[in-house]
Design a protein around this motif. Structure first.
Motif, PDB file in Angstrom:
ATOM      1  N   ALA A 110     -16.506  -1.310 -51.549  1.00  0.00           N
ATOM      2  CA  ALA A 110     -17.704  -0.853 -50.846  1.00  0.00           C
ATOM      3  C   ALA A 110     -18.554  -2.046 -50.406  1.00  0.00           C
ATOM      4  O   ALA A 110     -19.086  -2.064 -49.290  1.00  0.00           O
ATOM      5  CB  ALA A 110     -18.514   0.082 -51.739  1.00  0.00           C
ATOM      6  N   GLU A 111     -18.693  -3.045 -51.273  1.00  0.00           N
ATOM      7  CA  GLU A 111     -19.453  -4.241 -50.908  1.00  0.00           C
ATOM      8  C   GLU A 111     -18.783  -4.980 -49.755  1.00  0.00           C
ATOM      9  O   GLU A 111     -19.452  -5.488 -48.855  1.00  0.00           O
ATOM     10  CB  GLU A 111     -19.621  -5.148 -52.122  1.00  0.00           C
ATOM     11  CG  GLU A 111     -20.571  -4.598 -53.156  1.00  0.00           C
ATOM     12  CD  GLU A 111     -20.611  -5.391 -54.447  1.00  0.00           C
ATOM     13  OE1 GLU A 111     -19.800  -6.337 -54.607  1.00  0.00           O
ATOM     14  OE2 GLU A 111     -21.453  -5.066 -55.302  1.00  0.00           O
ATOM     15  N   ILE A 113     -16.935  -3.601 -47.418  1.00  0.00           N
ATOM     16  CA  ILE A 113     -17.183  -2.812 -46.205  1.00  0.00           C
ATOM     17  C   ILE A 113     -18.590  -3.068 -45.690  1.00  0.00           C
ATOM     18  O   ILE A 113     -18.795  -3.247 -44.485  1.00  0.00           O
ATOM     19  CB  ILE A 113     -16.952  -1.310 -46.482  1.00  0.00           C
ATOM     20  CG1 ILE A 113     -15.459  -1.039 -46.685  1.00  0.00           C
ATOM     21  CG2 ILE A 113     -17.503  -0.452 -45.347  1.00  0.00           C
ATOM     22  CD1 ILE A 113     -15.144   0.337 -47.213  1.00  0.00           C
ATOM     23  N   LEU A 114     -19.566  -3.109 -46.591  1.00  0.00           N
ATOM     24  CA  LEU A 114     -20.944  -3.364 -46.177  1.00  0.00           C
ATOM     25  C   LEU A 114     -21.090  -4.746 -45.554  1.00  0.00           C
ATOM     26  O   LEU A 114     -21.855  -4.933 -44.606  1.00  0.00           O
ATOM     27  CB  LEU A 114     -21.895  -3.225 -47.369  1.00  0.00           C
ATOM     28  CG  LEU A 114     -22.139  -1.804 -47.853  1.00  0.00           C
ATOM     29  CD1 LEU A 114     -22.880  -1.816 -49.180  1.00  0.00           C
ATOM     30  CD2 LEU A 114     -22.901  -1.000 -46.823  1.00  0.00           C
ATOM     31  N   ASP A 115     -20.348  -5.727 -46.079  1.00  0.00           N
ATOM     32  CA  ASP A 115     -20.456  -7.098 -45.578  1.00  0.00           C
ATOM     33  C   ASP A 115     -19.689  -7.320 -44.286  1.00  0.00           C
ATOM     34  O   ASP A 115     -20.173  -7.994 -43.377  1.00  0.00           O
ATOM     35  CB  ASP A 115     -19.960  -8.091 -46.629  1.00  0.00           C
ATOM     36  CG  ASP A 115     -20.882  -8.170 -47.827  1.00  0.00           C
ATOM     37  OD1 ASP A 115     -22.055  -7.776 -47.701  1.00  0.00           O
ATOM     38  OD2 ASP A 115     -20.428  -8.622 -48.898  1.00  0.00           O
ATOM     39  N   ASP A 117     -17.406  -4.753 -42.488  1.00  0.00           N
ATOM     40  CA  ASP A 117     -17.108  -3.633 -41.596  1.00  0.00           C
ATOM     41  C   ASP A 117     -18.297  -2.691 -41.454  1.00  0.00           C
ATOM     42  O   ASP A 117     -18.143  -1.470 -41.427  1.00  0.00           O
ATOM     43  CB  ASP A 117     -15.905  -2.837 -42.131  1.00  0.00           C
ATOM     44  CG  ASP A 117     -14.633  -3.648 -42.170  1.00  0.00           C
ATOM     45  OD1 ASP A 117     -14.507  -4.554 -41.338  1.00  0.00           O
ATOM     46  OD2 ASP A 117     -13.772  -3.365 -43.011  1.00  0.00           O
ATOM     47  N   SER A 118     -19.489  -3.237 -41.337  1.00  0.00           N
ATOM     48  CA  SER A 118     -20.689  -2.402 -41.308  1.00  0.00           C
ATOM     49  C   SER A 118     -20.746  -1.500 -40.079  1.00  0.00           C
ATOM     50  O   SER A 118     -21.450  -0.496 -40.084  1.00  0.00           O
ATOM     51  CB  SER A 118     -21.946  -3.259 -41.401  1.00  0.00           C
ATOM     52  OG  SER A 118     -21.996  -4.151 -40.317  1.00  0.00           O
ATOM     53  N   THR A 119     -20.000  -1.832 -39.032  1.00  0.00           N
ATOM     54  CA  THR A 119     -20.003  -0.972 -37.845  1.00  0.00           C
ATOM     55  C   THR A 119     -19.377   0.388 -38.142  1.00  0.00           C
ATOM     56  O   THR A 119     -19.672   1.365 -37.442  1.00  0.00           O
ATOM     57  CB  THR A 119     -19.244  -1.636 -36.680  1.00  0.00           C
ATOM     58  OG1 THR A 119     -17.923  -1.944 -37.103  1.00  0.00           O
ATOM     59  CG2 THR A 119     -19.949  -2.903 -36.228  1.00  0.00           C
ATOM     60  N   LEU A 120     -18.545   0.460 -39.167  1.00  0.00           N
ATOM     61  CA  LEU A 120     -17.954   1.747 -39.539  1.00  0.00           C
ATOM     62  C   LEU A 120     -18.998   2.697 -40.118  1.00  0.00           C
ATOM     63  O   LEU A 120     -18.775   3.911 -40.165  1.00  0.00           O
ATOM     64  CB  LEU A 120     -16.842   1.538 -40.573  1.00  0.00           C
ATOM     65  CG  LEU A 120     -15.632   0.728 -40.133  1.00  0.00           C
ATOM     66  CD1 LEU A 120     -14.700   0.488 -41.312  1.00  0.00           C
ATOM     67  CD2 LEU A 120     -14.902   1.438 -39.020  1.00  0.00           C
ATOM     68  N   LEU A 121     -20.118   2.170 -40.550  1.00  0.00           N
ATOM     69  CA  LEU A 121     -21.145   2.971 -41.208  1.00  0.00           C
ATOM     70  C   LEU A 121     -22.180   3.532 -40.248  1.00  0.00           C
ATOM     71  O   LEU A 121     -23.037   4.309 -40.659  1.00  0.00           O
ATOM     72  CB  LEU A 121     -21.844   2.130 -42.277  1.00  0.00           C
ATOM     73  CG  LEU A 121     -20.935   1.493 -43.315  1.00  0.00           C
ATOM     74  CD1 LEU A 121     -21.725   0.590 -44.224  1.00  0.00           C
ATOM     75  CD2 LEU A 121     -20.195   2.548 -44.097  1.00  0.00           C
ATOM     76  N   GLU A 122     -22.120   3.138 -38.988  1.00  0.00           N
ATOM     77  CA  GLU A 122     -23.113   3.599 -38.029  1.00  0.00           C
ATOM     78  C   GLU A 122     -22.944   5.085 -37.759  1.00  0.00           C
ATOM     79  O   GLU A 122     -21.829   5.596 -37.648  1.00  0.00           O
ATOM     80  CB  GLU A 122     -22.985   2.813 -36.725  1.00  0.00           C
ATOM     81  CG  GLU A 122     -23.355   1.350 -36.882  1.00  0.00           C
ATOM     82  CD  GLU A 122     -23.098   0.540 -35.624  1.00  0.00           C
ATOM     83  OE1 GLU A 122     -22.683   1.132 -34.607  1.00  0.00           O
ATOM     84  OE2 GLU A 122     -23.291  -0.676 -35.670  1.00  0.00           O
ATOM     85  N   LEU A 123     -24.079   5.762 -37.654  1.00  0.00           N
ATOM     86  CA  LEU A 123     -24.072   7.191 -37.374  1.00  0.00           C
ATOM     87  C   LEU A 123     -23.727   7.447 -35.911  1.00  0.00           C
ATOM     88  O   LEU A 123     -24.100   6.653 -35.039  1.00  0.00           O
ATOM     89  CB  LEU A 123     -25.448   7.793 -37.673  1.00  0.00           C
ATOM     90  CG  LEU A 123     -25.875   7.810 -39.130  1.00  0.00           C
ATOM     91  CD1 LEU A 123     -27.332   8.234 -39.247  1.00  0.00           C
ATOM     92  CD2 LEU A 123     -24.996   8.749 -39.920  1.00  0.00           C
TER      93      LEU A 123
END
Length: 147
Positions: A110-111, A113-115, A117-123
């Motif tokens: 998860a860390e 991904i946050l560091d 691949d943060s574009t995957l988290l955009e709504l």
């Protein structure tokens, strides 16, 4: 006289603003702490649930493995042992979740991904805005009258 009164009002207003800032910061820190503690309690409940489930599933797995092995030996059909394979994967996953390092590995992923691949988290359609919420509320409201 007016200058002295104005200066003391200005100082009082400044002190009041500083106090409001301190209070809002304190409230925000309390909210963050409360959310953190709630998350920790939820995670503890999840781990406890997994450990409890593991006890029951382990018992089921043991009985199934003994029963299937006995049946396979008596009937001389090794195919009866086939269900033990997927059941063992489930047992290993539950053990890793309750007592192993699965949660640490998930946290690390998860860390990552946050560091990276943060574009995957955009709504979709971007972040939620007050205007968007108001537009949706007005569309659903039966009592709203435009002025």
């Amino acid at each position: 006289m007016g200058f002295i009164f104005s200066k003391s009002m200005s100082d009082a207003l400044k002190n009041q603003q500083e106090l409001a800032l301190v209070n809002s910061r304190l409230q925000l820190e309390r909210q963050i702490l409360m959310q953190s503690q709630m998350r920790e309690r939820q995670m503890a409940m999840q781990i406890a649930w997994t450990r409890e489930f593991l006890k029951y599933f382990g018992l089921f797995f043991g009985l199934a493995a003994v029963g299937l092995t006995t049946g396979a030996m008596k009937k001389k059909k090794p195919g009866l042992l086939l269900p033990v394979v997927p059941l063992s994967f489930i047992l290993a996953y539950q053990y890793d979740m309750g007592y192993g390092t699965l949660l640490q590995r998930m946290k690390g992923e998860a860390e990552k991904i946050l560091d990276t691949d943060s574009t995957l988290l955009e709504l979709p359609k971007g972040p939620i805005t007050f205007e968007g919420l108001e537009k949706a509320r007005r569309a659903q409201s039966k009592f709203f009258v435009e002025k």
